[in-house]
Design a protein around this motif. Structure first.
Motif, PDB file in Angstrom:
ATOM      1  N   VAL A 137      21.692  -8.979   7.646  1.00  0.00           N
ATOM      2  CA  VAL A 137      20.977 -10.114   8.241  1.00  0.00           C
ATOM      3  C   VAL A 137      21.937 -11.232   8.658  1.00  0.00           C
ATOM      4  O   VAL A 137      21.529 -12.190   9.318  1.00  0.00           O
ATOM      5  CB  VAL A 137      19.924 -10.677   7.273  1.00  0.00           C
ATOM      6  N   THR A 138      23.200 -11.097   8.306  1.00  0.00           N
ATOM      7  CA  THR A 138      24.197 -12.130   8.626  1.00  0.00           C
ATOM      8  C   THR A 138      24.859 -11.922   9.980  1.00  0.00           C
ATOM      9  O   THR A 138      25.819 -12.616  10.314  1.00  0.00           O
ATOM     10  CB  THR A 138      25.287 -12.164   7.537  1.00  0.00           C
ATOM     11  N   VAL A 139      24.360 -10.971  10.802  1.00  0.00           N
ATOM     12  CA  VAL A 139      24.976 -10.755  12.111  1.00  0.00           C
ATOM     13  C   VAL A 139      24.852 -12.018  12.954  1.00  0.00           C
ATOM     14  O   VAL A 139      23.987 -12.867  12.742  1.00  0.00           O
ATOM     15  CB  VAL A 139      24.322  -9.561  12.854  1.00  0.00           C
ATOM     16  N   GLU A 140      25.728 -12.128  13.958  1.00  0.00           N
ATOM     17  CA  GLU A 140      25.785 -13.330  14.776  1.00  0.00           C
ATOM     18  C   GLU A 140      24.638 -13.384  15.786  1.00  0.00           C
ATOM     19  O   GLU A 140      24.284 -12.361  16.381  1.00  0.00           O
ATOM     20  CB  GLU A 140      27.119 -13.392  15.527  1.00  0.00           C
ATOM     21  N   ASN A 185       0.807  -1.218   0.000  1.00  0.00           N
ATOM     22  CA  ASN A 185       0.000   0.000   0.000  1.00  0.00           C
ATOM     23  C   ASN A 185       0.841   1.270   0.000  1.00  0.00           C
ATOM     24  O   ASN A 185       0.301   2.364  -0.142  1.00  0.00           O
ATOM     25  CB  ASN A 185      -0.911   0.017   1.241  1.00  0.00           C
ATOM     26  N   ASN A 186       2.136   1.149   0.162  1.00  0.00           N
ATOM     27  CA  ASN A 186       3.022   2.306   0.243  1.00  0.00           C
ATOM     28  C   ASN A 186       4.071   2.192  -0.852  1.00  0.00           C
ATOM     29  O   ASN A 186       4.635   1.118  -1.076  1.00  0.00           O
ATOM     30  CB  ASN A 186       3.691   2.354   1.626  1.00  0.00           C
ATOM     31  N   HIS A 187       4.381   3.295  -1.486  1.00  0.00           N
ATOM     32  CA  HIS A 187       5.300   3.236  -2.622  1.00  0.00           C
ATOM     33  C   HIS A 187       6.702   2.788  -2.232  1.00  0.00           C
ATOM     34  O   HIS A 187       7.423   2.206  -3.037  1.00  0.00           O
ATOM     35  CB  HIS A 187       5.374   4.610  -3.302  1.00  0.00           C
ATOM     36  N   GLN A 188       7.116   3.030  -0.963  1.00  0.00           N
ATOM     37  CA  GLN A 188       8.482   2.667  -0.600  1.00  0.00           C
ATOM     38  C   GLN A 188       8.631   1.158  -0.382  1.00  0.00           C
ATOM     39  O   GLN A 188       9.711   0.602  -0.611  1.00  0.00           O
ATOM     40  CB  GLN A 188       8.951   3.442   0.646  1.00  0.00           C
ATOM     41  N   LYS A 189       7.606   0.490   0.090  1.00  0.00           N
ATOM     42  CA  LYS A 189       7.568  -0.972   0.241  1.00  0.00           C
ATOM     43  C   LYS A 189       8.752  -1.533   1.031  1.00  0.00           C
ATOM     44  O   LYS A 189       9.174  -2.679   0.844  1.00  0.00           O
ATOM     45  CB  LYS A 189       7.482  -1.658  -1.124  1.00  0.00           C
ATOM     46  N   LYS A 190       9.309  -0.719   1.899  1.00  0.00           N
ATOM     47  CA  LYS A 190      10.402  -1.146   2.767  1.00  0.00           C
ATOM     48  C   LYS A 190      10.431  -0.191   3.943  1.00  0.00           C
ATOM     49  O   LYS A 190       9.554   0.668   4.094  1.00  0.00           O
ATOM     50  CB  LYS A 190      11.732  -1.122   2.012  1.00  0.00           C
ATOM     51  N   TYR A 243       4.921 -15.569   5.989  1.00  0.00           N
ATOM     52  CA  TYR A 243       4.293 -14.291   5.646  1.00  0.00           C
ATOM     53  C   TYR A 243       5.176 -13.092   5.999  1.00  0.00           C
ATOM     54  O   TYR A 243       4.742 -12.134   6.625  1.00  0.00           O
ATOM     55  CB  TYR A 243       2.934 -14.157   6.328  1.00  0.00           C
ATOM     56  N   GLY A 244       6.403 -13.141   5.556  1.00  0.00           N
ATOM     57  CA  GLY A 244       7.305 -12.006   5.740  1.00  0.00           C
ATOM     58  C   GLY A 244       8.087 -12.017   7.030  1.00  0.00           C
ATOM     59  O   GLY A 244       8.899 -11.106   7.265  1.00  0.00           O
ATOM     60  N   THR A 245       7.902 -13.015   7.877  1.00  0.00           N
ATOM     61  CA  THR A 245       8.658 -13.080   9.132  1.00  0.00           C
ATOM     62  C   THR A 245      10.154 -13.074   8.873  1.00  0.00           C
ATOM     63  O   THR A 245      10.922 -12.449   9.613  1.00  0.00           O
ATOM     64  CB  THR A 245       8.260 -14.349   9.922  1.00  0.00           C
ATOM     65  N   PHE A 246      10.575 -13.738   7.801  1.00  0.00           N
ATOM     66  CA  PHE A 246      12.000 -13.887   7.529  1.00  0.00           C
ATOM     67  C   PHE A 246      12.450 -13.027   6.344  1.00  0.00           C
ATOM     68  O   PHE A 246      13.358 -13.379   5.605  1.00  0.00           O
ATOM     69  CB  PHE A 246      12.333 -15.365   7.302  1.00  0.00           C
ATOM     70  N   ASP A 247      11.826 -11.844   6.216  1.00  0.00           N
ATOM     71  CA  ASP A 247      12.250 -10.875   5.205  1.00  0.00           C
ATOM     72  C   ASP A 247      13.289  -9.919   5.760  1.00  0.00           C
ATOM     73  O   ASP A 247      13.312  -9.627   6.963  1.00  0.00           O
ATOM     74  CB  ASP A 247      11.053 -10.042   4.725  1.00  0.00           C
ATOM     75  N   ASP A 248      14.128  -9.412   4.861  1.00  0.00           N
ATOM     76  CA  ASP A 248      14.967  -8.243   5.133  1.00  0.00           C
ATOM     77  C   ASP A 248      14.168  -7.040   4.646  1.00  0.00           C
ATOM     78  O   ASP A 248      13.859  -6.921   3.454  1.00  0.00           O
ATOM     79  CB  ASP A 248      16.275  -8.376   4.365  1.00  0.00           C
ATOM     80  N   TYR A 249      13.805  -6.149   5.579  1.00  0.00           N
ATOM     81  CA  TYR A 249      12.946  -5.012   5.229  1.00  0.00           C
ATOM     82  C   TYR A 249      13.726  -3.796   4.747  1.00  0.00           C
ATOM     83  O   TYR A 249      13.151  -2.725   4.567  1.00  0.00           O
ATOM     84  CB  TYR A 249      12.040  -4.662   6.416  1.00  0.00           C
ATOM     85  N   GLY A 250      15.031  -3.986   4.525  1.00  0.00           N
ATOM     86  CA  GLY A 250      15.840  -2.934   3.937  1.00  0.00           C
ATOM     87  C   GLY A 250      16.091  -1.769   4.875  1.00  0.00           C
ATOM     88  O   GLY A 250      15.770  -1.795   6.061  1.00  0.00           O
ATOM     89  N   ASN A 251      16.697  -0.721   4.329  1.00  0.00           N
ATOM     90  CA  ASN A 251      16.832   0.564   5.004  1.00  0.00           C
ATOM     91  C   ASN A 251      16.903   1.626   3.911  1.00  0.00           C
ATOM     92  O   ASN A 251      16.575   1.338   2.756  1.00  0.00           O
ATOM     93  CB  ASN A 251      18.042   0.589   5.951  1.00  0.00           C
ATOM     94  N   ALA A 300      19.225   2.761   2.228  1.00  0.00           N
ATOM     95  CA  ALA A 300      20.166   2.487   1.142  1.00  0.00           C
ATOM     96  C   ALA A 300      19.978   1.119   0.503  1.00  0.00           C
ATOM     97  O   ALA A 300      20.582   0.841  -0.531  1.00  0.00           O
ATOM     98  CB  ALA A 300      21.598   2.605   1.670  1.00  0.00           C
ATOM     99  N   THR A 301      19.151   0.254   1.106  1.00  0.00           N
ATOM    100  CA  THR A 301      19.033  -1.114   0.600  1.00  0.00           C
ATOM    101  C   THR A 301      17.566  -1.473   0.388  1.00  0.00           C
ATOM    102  O   THR A 301      16.678  -0.949   1.064  1.00  0.00           O
ATOM    103  CB  THR A 301      19.668  -2.121   1.575  1.00  0.00           C
ATOM    104  N   PRO A 302      17.289  -2.389  -0.532  1.00  0.00           N
ATOM    105  CA  PRO A 302      15.892  -2.754  -0.832  1.00  0.00           C
ATOM    106  C   PRO A 302      15.362  -3.814   0.136  1.00  0.00           C
ATOM    107  O   PRO A 302      16.125  -4.457   0.865  1.00  0.00           O
ATOM    108  CB  PRO A 302      15.994  -3.332  -2.237  1.00  0.00           C
ATOM    109  N   ARG A 303      14.066  -3.988   0.127  1.00  0.00           N
ATOM    110  CA  ARG A 303      13.458  -5.134   0.821  1.00  0.00           C
ATOM    111  C   ARG A 303      13.660  -6.378  -0.032  1.00  0.00           C
ATOM    112  O   ARG A 303      13.545  -6.340  -1.256  1.00  0.00           O
ATOM    113  CB  ARG A 303      11.966  -4.895   1.039  1.00  0.00           C
ATOM    114  N   LYS A 304      13.953  -7.489   0.631  1.00  0.00           N
ATOM    115  CA  LYS A 304      14.101  -8.752  -0.098  1.00  0.00           C
ATOM    116  C   LYS A 304      13.918  -9.918   0.859  1.00  0.00           C
ATOM    117  O   LYS A 304      14.017  -9.769   2.079  1.00  0.00           O
ATOM    118  CB  LYS A 304      15.470  -8.830  -0.765  1.00  0.00           C
TER     119      LYS A 304
END
Length: 495
Positions: free
Chosen positions: A240-243, A190-195, A273-281, A283-287
């Motif tokens: 997302v690779t932090v220890e 619903n939002n253009h930024q999607k992250k 349902y998105g629990t394990f997504d990277d929501y970006g910041n 400088a980076t996209p959601r993936k």
């Protein structure tokens, strides 16, 4: 002649004081234990507050079936969603704060613990938006209002640590799930930024930090996705690779050690349902980062609390019992302590028909079995009382909250009690074999014959003598319901 009698007497005493070894029989019964298992969900709208009922809560301790469930549960956990729908633009009223306090009091009287979450809206509306069934505006509150409410709630949370099992973060978005939100960055379609942008992360981190400060330090706060914890602990730019947390860092009272997870779409899709997504910041996209974040979640969850609920049966048969599904294996791998008994029962009921529900009911959280004990028969007051116990935690994870581990000596004649404390952290009784040993000076214990018992009371003084808050071992013929003690079925004599 006297010498012969003397040595004969020594031999007799030596036989009497030989160690006694006792073995114990495991029970398959599903029974009550604190801070684990299936919970009963309740909510309270500030606009139409319905207080908790003492009788209803007490009833949850007996086999109860909720909603569309095809199974009964016994429960010591109550999820309490306080919906602050009247207060999205103003402070909480004294009337409402009193109502919240009263709910905690009711839980204490009833012998249960609460999992509180504070939200602003649990309603969705359809419309002409990309997500169609959930459209903005969503109805949550801006950051300054949220922080003000957390400050108002802090005294209540501090005063009621004893009947608070864990706290869920809430506050942001519909259902408090930190997703569909008017004020903290809408990552939906619903939002253009999607992250989420850096400013969105910063606002969320401030809310989480305020809540961690408001909640008593011994209690964990659960967040909706693993990345929320990663960004709070390691910063907005953290990959997302932090220890994950290590055993040496666990249970230390730091933010890293206190942040757990509630997965409200447990095994509902490959990424929940998105629990394990990277929501970006910024400088980076959601993936999608399912593989990486699942690995992080599995390792981190060994030392923090995990719970939640299922939300969709579209992922069947993967969310079924084995061999077609992997529901139980997922609970083991991700160290689940609790789940919702009411939602979504399209999923939960499949565990009944699939034959794994009884195992799940027994093994959510901890389930500790006493295997063997070695104890002296006779000691003198100048000796040390040495005991060795072998136990096994067959549950999915260890007890999350600290509590004493006590050896109880109860005089068989006058029933006087002597309590000896093991140097053992029950939170580190991970799944598998647990060795428990203790050596206790006997000089302060009067001569007599004593029964030996194990006790795992609540760590809070207000509940320490209440049997319903003590841990029961999964064995036949050792539980004392009136005291909360576990009988070791042996006696020793102290001369």
């Amino acid at each position: 002649m006297p010498r012969i009698l003397y040595f004969t007497l020594l031999i007799i005493i030596g036989c009497q004081s030989a160690p006694q070894e006792v073995t114990y029989q495991e029970s398959a019964e599903d029974f009550l234990n604190p801070e684990r298992g299936f919970y009963h969900p309740t909510n309270a709208l500030a606009s139409n507050f319905e207080p908790l009922s003492e009788n209803v809560l007490k009833g949850y301790r007996s086999p109860t079936r909720k909603g569309k469930a095809e199974y009964d549960v016994v429960s010591t956990l109550v999820y309490r969603d306080f919906v602050l729908d009247k207060f999205t633009d103003q402070p909480l009223s004294e009337e409402f704060l009193t109502q919240v306090k009263t709910d905690f009091t009711t839980a204490r009287v009833a012998g249960v613990k609460l999992i509180p979450r504070f939200t602003y809206t649990v309603k969705t509306k359809k419309g002409n938006c990309p997500d169609a069934s959930i459209c903005p505006p969503y109805g949550d509150a801006p950051k300054h209002v949220v922080l003000g409410h957390i400050a108002q709630l802090k005294p209540i949370l501090q005063e009621n640590a004893d009947v608070t099992a864990f706290v869920q973060m809430g506050f942001i978005g519909i259902w408090g799930e930190n997703y569909y939100t008017d004020h903290f960055g809408d990552a939906s379609n619903n939002n253009h930024q999607k992250k989420l942008l850096d400013a969105n992360w910063q606002d969320r981190i401030e809310v989480l930090k305020a809540l961690l400060d408001a909640v008593p330090q011994e209690i964990m706060v659960q967040v909706r996705t693993p990345q929320i914890k990663q960004r709070q602990v390691y910063g907005i730019q953290a990959p997302v690779t932090v220890e994950p947390i290590t055993e040496s860092e666990a249970f230390s009272g730091t933010d890293k050690a206190r942040i757990g997870f509630h997965n409200d779409c447990f095994i509902s899709s490959p990424d929940d349902y998105g629990t394990f997504d990277d929501y970006g910041n910024s400088a980076t996209p959601r993936k999608s980062e399912t593989a990486t974040l699942r690995k992080y979640f599995a390792a981190d969850s060994r030392f923090v609390v995990v719970g939640g609920e299922t939300c969709s049966d579209d992922y069947s048969p993967e969310n079924d019992c084995g061999p077609a599904g992997h529901a139980e294996q997922e609970m083991k791998d991700m160290h689940y302590t609790y789940l919702n008994t009411s939602y979504n029962n399209d999923v939960n009921n499949d565990w009944v028909t699939g034959g794994c529900m009884e195992s799940i009911k027994r093994n959510l959280g901890y389930r500790i079995v006493l295997k063997k004990g070695i104890y002296p028969s006779i000691i003198s007051t100048s000796d040390s009382l040495k005991v060795k116990l072998m136990l096994e935690n067959v549950g999915y994870t260890s007890p999350v909250n600290a509590r004493p581990v006590e050896l109880i000596l109860r005089n068989v004649d006058d029933k006087s009690i002597h309590t000896l404390k093991f140097d053992s952290d029950i939170r580190k009784w991970y799944s598998g074999i647990v060795a428990l040993e203790g050596s206790f000076p006997a000089n302060a214990i009067p001569s007599g014959t004593y029964e030996l018992l194990l006790n795992f009371p609540d760590s809070h003084n207000a509940l320490a003598k209440r049997a319903e808050y003590s841990i029961r071992l999964a064995n036949h013929e050792i539980w004392e319901a009136e005291t909360g003690y576990n009988k070791l079925n042996c006696k020793i004599k102290i001369n």
